[in-house]
Scaffold this active site. Structure first.
Site, PDB file in Angstrom:
ATOM      1  N   ARG A 165       0.830  -1.215   0.000  1.00 38.59           N
ATOM      2  CA  ARG A 165       0.000   0.000   0.000  1.00 38.59           C
ATOM      3  C   ARG A 165       0.861   1.259   0.000  1.00 38.59           C
ATOM      4  O   ARG A 165       0.575   2.215  -0.714  1.00 38.59           O
ATOM      5  CB  ARG A 165      -0.936   0.016   1.206  1.00 38.59           C
ATOM      6  CG  ARG A 165      -2.031  -1.033   1.132  1.00 38.59           C
ATOM      7  CD  ARG A 165      -2.842  -1.085   2.407  1.00 38.59           C
ATOM      8  NE  ARG A 165      -1.952  -1.411   3.521  1.00 38.59           N
ATOM      9  CZ  ARG A 165      -2.163  -1.077   4.784  1.00 38.59           C
ATOM     10  NH1 ARG A 165      -3.231  -0.390   5.126  1.00 38.59           N
ATOM     11  NH2 ARG A 165      -1.313  -1.428   5.731  1.00 38.59           N
ATOM     12  N   ASN A 218      -6.117  -2.686   2.639  1.00 41.54           N
ATOM     13  CA  ASN A 218      -6.121  -4.134   2.752  1.00 41.54           C
ATOM     14  C   ASN A 218      -7.554  -4.626   2.855  1.00 41.54           C
ATOM     15  O   ASN A 218      -8.387  -4.002   3.509  1.00 41.54           O
ATOM     16  CB  ASN A 218      -5.354  -4.585   3.997  1.00 41.54           C
ATOM     17  CG  ASN A 218      -3.858  -4.471   3.841  1.00 41.54           C
ATOM     18  OD1 ASN A 218      -3.335  -4.358   2.737  1.00 41.54           O
ATOM     19  ND2 ASN A 218      -3.147  -4.505   4.946  1.00 41.54           N
TER      20      ASN A 218
END
Length: 92
Positions: free
Chosen positions: A20, A38
């Site tokens: 990320r 996530n």
């Protein structure tokens, strides 16, 4: 150039490897806004908004495997309602 918004679902080894954060850095460098988060199934959702070429470059970077330590097995993309975001954020 036209602005586009894409939702991408990234499967493989993409959690716990900085995926990320690396995606955020790449997106900001390309001038793309949106977010990465996530998902409970082990995937990462990426929503990217910006110039078509920049969003395509971000998707290509993801397809190539993203950051070191990550492994992208599958990338699914779909149109997402055009949503101008202020920046590219990590969502929890």
């Amino acid at each position: 150039m036209a602005k586009v918004c894409i939702a991408a679902y990234v499967y493989g080894v993409v959690q716990g490897v900085g995926f990320r954060y690396s995606t955020q850095r790449q997106a900001l460098a390309l001038g793309v806004t949106g977010y990465a988060r996530n998902c409970d199934d082990g995937s990462v959702e990426v929503v990217a908004y910006g110039e078509q070429q920049a969003v395509e470059q971000l998707m290509e970077w993801i397809k190539q495997g993203g950051p070191r330590g990550a492994r992208v097995d599958r990338l699914l993309t779909e149109p997402y309602p055009a949503t101008p975001f202020e920046t590219f954020k990590i969502r929890y």
